[in-house]
Motif scaffolding. Sequence first.
Motif, PDB file in Angstrom:
ATOM      1  N   MET A  15       0.845  -1.190   0.000  1.00  0.00           N
ATOM      2  CA  MET A  15       0.000   0.000   0.000  1.00  0.00           C
ATOM      3  C   MET A  15       0.884   1.246   0.000  1.00  0.00           C
ATOM      4  O   MET A  15       1.944   1.251   0.630  1.00  0.00           O
ATOM      5  CB  MET A  15      -0.877   0.000   1.250  1.00  0.00           C
ATOM      6  CG  MET A  15      -1.915   1.109   1.286  1.00  0.00           C
ATOM      7  SD  MET A  15      -2.796   1.104   2.853  1.00  0.00           S
ATOM      8  CE  MET A  15      -1.531   1.708   3.951  1.00  0.00           C
ATOM      9  N   PRO A  16       0.491   2.276  -0.706  1.00  0.00           N
ATOM     10  CA  PRO A  16       1.265   3.517  -0.649  1.00  0.00           C
ATOM     11  C   PRO A  16       1.337   4.027   0.791  1.00  0.00           C
ATOM     12  O   PRO A  16       0.380   3.910   1.556  1.00  0.00           O
ATOM     13  CB  PRO A  16       0.463   4.495  -1.520  1.00  0.00           C
ATOM     14  CG  PRO A  16      -0.396   3.633  -2.376  1.00  0.00           C
ATOM     15  CD  PRO A  16      -0.683   2.401  -1.582  1.00  0.00           C
ATOM     16  N   LYS A  17       2.492   4.565   1.171  1.00  0.00           N
ATOM     17  CA  LYS A  17       2.619   5.123   2.517  1.00  0.00           C
ATOM     18  C   LYS A  17       1.893   6.461   2.616  1.00  0.00           C
ATOM     19  O   LYS A  17       1.322   6.789   3.652  1.00  0.00           O
ATOM     20  CB  LYS A  17       4.096   5.302   2.869  1.00  0.00           C
ATOM     21  CG  LYS A  17       4.865   4.009   3.030  1.00  0.00           C
ATOM     22  CD  LYS A  17       6.303   4.294   3.414  1.00  0.00           C
ATOM     23  CE  LYS A  17       7.103   3.008   3.572  1.00  0.00           C
ATOM     24  NZ  LYS A  17       8.522   3.280   3.928  1.00  0.00           N
ATOM     25  N   GLY A  18       1.972   7.211   1.541  1.00  0.00           N
ATOM     26  CA  GLY A  18       1.345   8.513   1.579  1.00  0.00           C
ATOM     27  C   GLY A  18       0.853   8.950   0.215  1.00  0.00           C
ATOM     28  O   GLY A  18       1.403   8.569  -0.816  1.00  0.00           O
ATOM     29  N   ILE A  19      -0.210   9.731   0.225  1.00  0.00           N
ATOM     30  CA  ILE A  19      -0.773  10.288  -1.015  1.00  0.00           C
ATOM     31  C   ILE A  19      -0.924  11.785  -0.807  1.00  0.00           C
ATOM     32  O   ILE A  19      -1.446  12.243   0.217  1.00  0.00           O
ATOM     33  CB  ILE A  19      -2.130   9.646  -1.343  1.00  0.00           C
ATOM     34  CG1 ILE A  19      -1.951   8.153  -1.653  1.00  0.00           C
ATOM     35  CG2 ILE A  19      -2.791  10.359  -2.514  1.00  0.00           C
ATOM     36  CD1 ILE A  19      -3.249   7.425  -1.889  1.00  0.00           C
ATOM     37  N   ALA A  30      10.496  14.364  12.381  1.00  0.00           N
ATOM     38  CA  ALA A  30       9.606  13.387  13.017  1.00  0.00           C
ATOM     39  C   ALA A  30       8.686  12.741  11.984  1.00  0.00           C
ATOM     40  O   ALA A  30       8.440  11.525  12.027  1.00  0.00           O
ATOM     41  CB  ALA A  30       8.785  14.067  14.117  1.00  0.00           C
ATOM     42  N   LEU A  31       8.175  13.539  11.045  1.00  0.00           N
ATOM     43  CA  LEU A  31       7.332  12.992   9.977  1.00  0.00           C
ATOM     44  C   LEU A  31       8.117  12.002   9.116  1.00  0.00           C
ATOM     45  O   LEU A  31       7.611  10.933   8.757  1.00  0.00           O
ATOM     46  CB  LEU A  31       6.795  14.130   9.109  1.00  0.00           C
ATOM     47  CG  LEU A  31       5.657  14.965   9.698  1.00  0.00           C
ATOM     48  CD1 LEU A  31       5.438  16.224   8.864  1.00  0.00           C
ATOM     49  CD2 LEU A  31       4.363  14.155   9.756  1.00  0.00           C
ATOM     50  N   LEU A  32       9.360  12.350   8.788  1.00  0.00           N
ATOM     51  CA  LEU A  32      10.209  11.458   7.989  1.00  0.00           C
ATOM     52  C   LEU A  32      10.422  10.134   8.710  1.00  0.00           C
ATOM     53  O   LEU A  32      10.336   9.055   8.093  1.00  0.00           O
ATOM     54  CB  LEU A  32      11.559  12.123   7.714  1.00  0.00           C
ATOM     55  CG  LEU A  32      11.552  13.356   6.805  1.00  0.00           C
ATOM     56  CD1 LEU A  32      12.930  13.985   6.752  1.00  0.00           C
ATOM     57  CD2 LEU A  32      11.083  12.993   5.403  1.00  0.00           C
ATOM     58  N   ASN A  33      10.700  10.202  10.000  1.00  0.00           N
ATOM     59  CA  ASN A  33      10.928   8.982  10.779  1.00  0.00           C
ATOM     60  C   ASN A  33       9.689   8.100  10.827  1.00  0.00           C
ATOM     61  O   ASN A  33       9.773   6.869  10.733  1.00  0.00           O
ATOM     62  CB  ASN A  33      11.367   9.340  12.201  1.00  0.00           C
ATOM     63  CG  ASN A  33      12.743   9.975  12.246  1.00  0.00           C
ATOM     64  OD1 ASN A  33      13.560   9.764  11.344  1.00  0.00           O
ATOM     65  ND2 ASN A  33      13.020  10.749  13.282  1.00  0.00           N
ATOM     66  N   GLU A  34       8.529   8.736  10.979  1.00  0.00           N
ATOM     67  CA  GLU A  34       7.293   7.960  11.053  1.00  0.00           C
ATOM     68  C   GLU A  34       6.971   7.312   9.710  1.00  0.00           C
ATOM     69  O   GLU A  34       6.563   6.155   9.648  1.00  0.00           O
ATOM     70  CB  GLU A  34       6.129   8.854  11.505  1.00  0.00           C
ATOM     71  CG  GLU A  34       6.244   9.357  12.932  1.00  0.00           C
ATOM     72  CD  GLU A  34       6.244   8.231  13.951  1.00  0.00           C
ATOM     73  OE1 GLU A  34       5.648   7.171  13.684  1.00  0.00           O
ATOM     74  OE2 GLU A  34       6.862   8.418  15.015  1.00  0.00           O
ATOM     75  N   LEU A  35       7.140   8.050   8.632  1.00  0.00           N
ATOM     76  CA  LEU A  35       6.860   7.493   7.303  1.00  0.00           C
ATOM     77  C   LEU A  35       7.829   6.370   6.964  1.00  0.00           C
ATOM     78  O   LEU A  35       7.450   5.364   6.357  1.00  0.00           O
ATOM     79  CB  LEU A  35       6.929   8.598   6.248  1.00  0.00           C
ATOM     80  CG  LEU A  35       5.813   9.642   6.294  1.00  0.00           C
ATOM     81  CD1 LEU A  35       6.131  10.804   5.363  1.00  0.00           C
ATOM     82  CD2 LEU A  35       4.472   9.019   5.913  1.00  0.00           C
ATOM     83  N   ASP A  36       9.091   6.517   7.346  1.00  0.00           N
ATOM     84  CA  ASP A  36      10.079   5.460   7.086  1.00  0.00           C
ATOM     85  C   ASP A  36       9.843   4.243   7.961  1.00  0.00           C
ATOM     86  O   ASP A  36      10.286   3.146   7.631  1.00  0.00           O
ATOM     87  CB  ASP A  36      11.498   5.998   7.333  1.00  0.00           C
ATOM     88  CG  ASP A  36      11.935   6.958   6.240  1.00  0.00           C
ATOM     89  OD1 ASP A  36      11.332   6.926   5.144  1.00  0.00           O
ATOM     90  OD2 ASP A  36      12.863   7.750   6.478  1.00  0.00           O
ATOM     91  N   ALA A  94      12.689  15.979   0.775  1.00  0.00           N
ATOM     92  CA  ALA A  94      12.871  14.670   1.405  1.00  0.00           C
ATOM     93  C   ALA A  94      11.544  14.091   1.882  1.00  0.00           C
ATOM     94  O   ALA A  94      11.388  12.876   1.988  1.00  0.00           O
ATOM     95  CB  ALA A  94      13.834  14.797   2.584  1.00  0.00           C
ATOM     96  N   LEU A  95      10.591  14.961   2.174  1.00  0.00           N
ATOM     97  CA  LEU A  95       9.304  14.514   2.703  1.00  0.00           C
ATOM     98  C   LEU A  95       8.398  13.952   1.620  1.00  0.00           C
ATOM     99  O   LEU A  95       7.617  13.029   1.873  1.00  0.00           O
ATOM    100  CB  LEU A  95       8.622  15.694   3.403  1.00  0.00           C
ATOM    101  CG  LEU A  95       7.402  15.406   4.271  1.00  0.00           C
ATOM    102  CD1 LEU A  95       7.737  14.437   5.387  1.00  0.00           C
ATOM    103  CD2 LEU A  95       6.850  16.704   4.845  1.00  0.00           C
ATOM    104  N   ILE A  96       8.493  14.489   0.412  1.00  0.00           N
ATOM    105  CA  ILE A  96       7.539  14.108  -0.639  1.00  0.00           C
ATOM    106  C   ILE A  96       8.159  13.204  -1.708  1.00  0.00           C
ATOM    107  O   ILE A  96       7.552  12.979  -2.740  1.00  0.00           O
ATOM    108  CB  ILE A  96       6.946  15.367  -1.305  1.00  0.00           C
ATOM    109  CG1 ILE A  96       8.055  16.243  -1.912  1.00  0.00           C
ATOM    110  CG2 ILE A  96       6.118  16.158  -0.318  1.00  0.00           C
ATOM    111  CD1 ILE A  96       7.528  17.438  -2.673  1.00  0.00           C
ATOM    112  N   ARG A  97       9.348  12.694  -1.451  1.00  0.00           N
ATOM    113  CA  ARG A  97       9.964  11.810  -2.444  1.00  0.00           C
ATOM    114  C   ARG A  97       9.233  10.473  -2.469  1.00  0.00           C
ATOM    115  O   ARG A  97       8.561  10.091  -1.487  1.00  0.00           O
ATOM    116  CB  ARG A  97      11.440  11.604  -2.122  1.00  0.00           C
ATOM    117  CG  ARG A  97      11.690  10.756  -0.866  1.00  0.00           C
ATOM    118  CD  ARG A  97      13.107  10.217  -0.875  1.00  0.00           C
ATOM    119  NE  ARG A  97      13.444   9.515   0.353  1.00  0.00           N
ATOM    120  CZ  ARG A  97      13.079   8.268   0.622  1.00  0.00           C
ATOM    121  NH1 ARG A  97      12.297   7.598  -0.224  1.00  0.00           N
ATOM    122  NH2 ARG A  97      13.456   7.689   1.756  1.00  0.00           N
ATOM    123  N   PRO A  98       9.354   9.703  -3.567  1.00  0.00           N
ATOM    124  CA  PRO A  98       8.759   8.362  -3.634  1.00  0.00           C
ATOM    125  C   PRO A  98       9.280   7.492  -2.498  1.00  0.00           C
ATOM    126  O   PRO A  98      10.444   7.563  -2.126  1.00  0.00           O
ATOM    127  CB  PRO A  98       9.229   7.841  -4.993  1.00  0.00           C
ATOM    128  CG  PRO A  98       9.446   9.069  -5.804  1.00  0.00           C
ATOM    129  CD  PRO A  98       9.967  10.100  -4.843  1.00  0.00           C
TER     130      PRO A  98
END
Length: 380
Positions: free
Chosen positions: A172-176, A265-271, A294-298
């Motif tokens: 599933m995509p992590k983010g849209i 913090a957002l980067l860490n959570e998404l990763d 860095a936040l919106i990369r694939p």
Amino acid sequence: MKIKKIIPITLLVLIVLGAGAFYLFSEKNSKYEYCKYSDFYAQVEKGYIDSARFDGKKLIFTDKENKTFYTTNPESPVLQEDLMRKGIAVVVEKDATEIISLIFDGFFYVVFFGVLIFVFRKFISPNNFKVVHKTGVKFDDVVGMENLKRDMTQVMKIMQHPAEYAKKGIRMPKGILLEGEPGNGKTLFAKALAGEAKINFIPTKATDFESMFMAIGPMKVKMLFKKARKRAPCIVFIDEFDGIGTVRNYSGSAIETENTRIVTALLNELDGFEPTSGVLVLAATNSIQALDPALIRPGRFDARFSVPYPDSNARQQLIEMYCKDKNPAAECTVSLLNKMFDGFSCAKIESVLNKAALLAGQAERQEFTLADVKQAISEN
């Protein structure tokens, strides 16, 4: 118990205690006979005094015949020691004024620390992020966005059955990321997606992560995603994403430092998402250029969708929907209004039609006219 309820109760207790202390203080002195201080000290010199008790402004003493009197306490720094040297038993008690002072000091500290705890919990409480179990919105309530609906239908299936798709090598995509001008239905679409999928929905906005205290924003990010994982499958919707996801700036200012920590913090959570976590981050922004690369990369936000202004077909549907409970004049045809609203957002179309109806009502007319519509457009 809320602070608003605690304060009146505490004040009542203080009044009762103060009145009680004053009563006891007055009562215990009224039963003793008064003696001049000069007479008291003369008896001290002659060795007639057996014990003495310092009680605030009063000095209560007992003679060798076990009779008790009271006199004025001179509050001398050497009197107590002088009495003790003469073998007189001395007791020092707190007076009513001092007791009341201690009570009020205690009340101050209770209220002070109570307010601190309340404010701290208010700013970092996980209850700031409400879980909506049923949004009450479906794709049928969203006009237009047909391509987006089609793409999101596939995402819904993956969210509902992540393990099955994982066996096929599909995650599933992590983010849209939804990009578009304000008022075109990004928030409504997020609710509709959660409603169609019949899964939990946590709506947030950039201001939810702001705080007067440093480091509270990143803490809220962690709390949000922790709650989302517990409620999976779940959609986390972040509106006004450009308010917290802006490009990191290492200028050293407090605001920029806090923004950098939130983005990190957002980067860490998404990763930290697992392919089968069942959590989807749906973010809406008016300006994708303002977001940190860095936040919106694939791999973090895997898909971007543009939410444009409604096209002719969508505008027609919107006009019909918003005019359902209104009375447009015969001259206000759907096709004519459609042309007049070219380039308008969904929200602006609704606002103009509502304003036109209000203008008609102010003029005590049942129907709104083209003149009302034109005036409403000029005022919006």
